[in-house]
Scaffold this motif. Structure first.
Motif, PDB file in Angstrom:
ATOM      1  N   ALA A  44       0.831  -1.208   0.000  1.00 33.47           N
ATOM      2  CA  ALA A  44       0.000   0.000   0.000  1.00 33.47           C
ATOM      3  C   ALA A  44       0.866   1.260   0.000  1.00 33.47           C
ATOM      4  CB  ALA A  44      -0.928  -0.012   1.211  1.00 33.47           C
ATOM      5  N   GLY A  45       1.928   1.258   0.777  1.00 31.32           N
ATOM      6  CA  GLY A  45       2.821   2.418   0.806  1.00 31.32           C
ATOM      7  C   GLY A  45       3.508   2.648  -0.522  1.00 31.32           C
ATOM      8  N   LEU A  46       3.926   1.567  -1.171  1.00 23.82           N
ATOM      9  CA  LEU A  46       4.568   1.702  -2.480  1.00 23.82           C
ATOM     10  C   LEU A  46       3.582   2.207  -3.533  1.00 23.82           C
ATOM     11  CD1 LEU A  46       6.879  -1.430  -2.751  1.00 23.82           C
ATOM     12  CD2 LEU A  46       7.566   0.961  -2.781  1.00 23.82           C
ATOM     13  N   ILE A  47       2.354   1.714  -3.479  1.00 29.41           N
ATOM     14  CA  ILE A  47       1.346   2.187  -4.444  1.00 29.41           C
ATOM     15  C   ILE A  47       1.124   3.685  -4.257  1.00 29.41           C
ATOM     16  CG2 ILE A  47      -1.101   2.088  -5.060  1.00 29.41           C
ATOM     17  CD1 ILE A  47      -0.975  -0.928  -4.634  1.00 29.41           C
ATOM     18  N   ALA A  48       0.995   4.124  -3.009  1.00 30.98           N
ATOM     19  CA  ALA A  48       0.791   5.551  -2.740  1.00 30.98           C
ATOM     20  C   ALA A  48       1.991   6.367  -3.226  1.00 30.98           C
ATOM     21  CB  ALA A  48       0.557   5.770  -1.253  1.00 30.98           C
ATOM     22  N   TYR A  49       3.187   5.881  -2.945  1.00 32.14           N
ATOM     23  CA  TYR A  49       4.410   6.572  -3.358  1.00 32.14           C
ATOM     24  C   TYR A  49       4.475   6.698  -4.883  1.00 32.14           C
ATOM     25  CZ  TYR A  49       9.428   7.133  -4.239  1.00 32.14           C
ATOM     26  OH  TYR A  49      10.642   7.552  -4.703  1.00 32.14           O
ATOM     27  N   LEU A  50       4.219   5.604  -5.578  1.00 32.65           N
ATOM     28  CA  LEU A  50       4.301   5.622  -7.044  1.00 32.65           C
ATOM     29  C   LEU A  50       3.116   6.350  -7.678  1.00 32.65           C
ATOM     30  CD1 LEU A  50       5.593   1.987  -7.576  1.00 32.65           C
ATOM     31  CD2 LEU A  50       6.857   4.090  -8.006  1.00 32.65           C
ATOM     32  N   ALA A  51       1.935   6.257  -7.057  1.00 33.10           N
ATOM     33  CA  ALA A  51       0.743   6.904  -7.621  1.00 33.10           C
ATOM     34  C   ALA A  51       0.925   8.418  -7.686  1.00 33.10           C
ATOM     35  CB  ALA A  51      -0.491   6.545  -6.800  1.00 33.10           C
ATOM     36  N   ARG A  52       1.636   8.993  -6.727  1.00 34.88           N
ATOM     37  CA  ARG A  52       1.888  10.439  -6.761  1.00 34.88           C
ATOM     38  C   ARG A  52       2.750  10.827  -7.963  1.00 34.88           C
ATOM     39  NH1 ARG A  52       2.478   9.467  -1.138  1.00 34.88           N
ATOM     40  NH2 ARG A  52       4.742   9.409  -1.320  1.00 34.88           N
ATOM     41  N   ARG A  53       3.483   9.873  -8.488  1.00 40.24           N
ATOM     42  CA  ARG A  53       4.399  10.182  -9.585  1.00 40.24           C
ATOM     43  C   ARG A  53       3.891   9.751 -10.959  1.00 40.24           C
ATOM     44  NH1 ARG A  53       6.475   9.895  -4.925  1.00 40.24           N
ATOM     45  NH2 ARG A  53       8.400  10.928  -4.318  1.00 40.24           N
TER      46      ARG A  53
END
Length: 193
Positions: A44-53
């Motif tokens: 979930a943290g990685l998805i949030a991190y990548l989704a911002r980019r």
């Protein structure tokens, strides 16, 4: 690891094969547990991190690639900072994607019949047959649900959200099955492609 090596050195030649196999199986199980735990904790943290980019849909695909790279890393069971390790892989994937976008070649439309189609060489046809056969075998080795989700995404070109709605399963379940399928196929087809 050194304890296993020491045990193997002191084994008789007849039991060396079983000790080695047991150690190898133990490491594989440890890697799988580590990867499953990392997936559950950090996805979930990685998805949030990548989704911002790169946006939500592309982020889900990149997270699969992050865990594929992590699954094949020899460092997986010895990580001091697993979240940082995964974030570094994610950053590297973003850099790779940016380079591909920058270097993307734009093709011009070809004139009608300007380039006649050419037949593939015989070796190419044989290679394609071998890869297709190996892919069918590898897909048959997957659990039925995992193979179905993989086929829906890669062959039927359905998004994770479409699969989630059609099968009535959670999006993280779709992610999980795709991660398992891709890791298995990478391992099974790595020597061919």
């Amino acid at each position: 690891m050194s304890q296993i090596a020491a045990e193997v050195r002191h084994q008789s030649p007849h039991s060396l094969g079983t000790a080695y196999c047991a150690a190898k199986v133990s490491r594989a199980v440890g890697r799988r547990r580590t990867l499953d735990a990392l997936y559950r904790q950090e996805r979930a943290g990685l998805i949030a991190y990548l989704a911002r980019r790169v946006g939500s849909e592309r982020a889900r695909d990149l997270v699969q690639d992050v865990f594929l790279r992590a699954a094949t890393s020899p460092q997986l069971t010895e990580l001091v900072n697993p979240a940082g390790f995964l974030r570094r892989i994610a950053c590297n994937l973003l850099v790779d994607e940016a380079r591909r976008q920058k270097c993307r070649v734009r093709a011009q439309q070809r004139l009608e019949n300007a380039d006649a189609p050419s037949r593939a060489r015989q070796e190419d046809a044989v290679h394609v047959r071998e890869v297709r056969q190996a892919l069918e075998i590898a897909l048959a080795e997957l659990p039925q649900k995992t193979a179905r989700i993989f086929a829906m995404n890669r062959f039927e070109k359905k998004s994770y959200r479409q699969i989630h709605l059609e099968l009535g399963i959670a999006l993280p379940t779709v992610d999980y099955h795709m991660m398992k399928a891709l890791a298995h196929l990478r391992q099974a087809l790595g020597h061919i492609c």
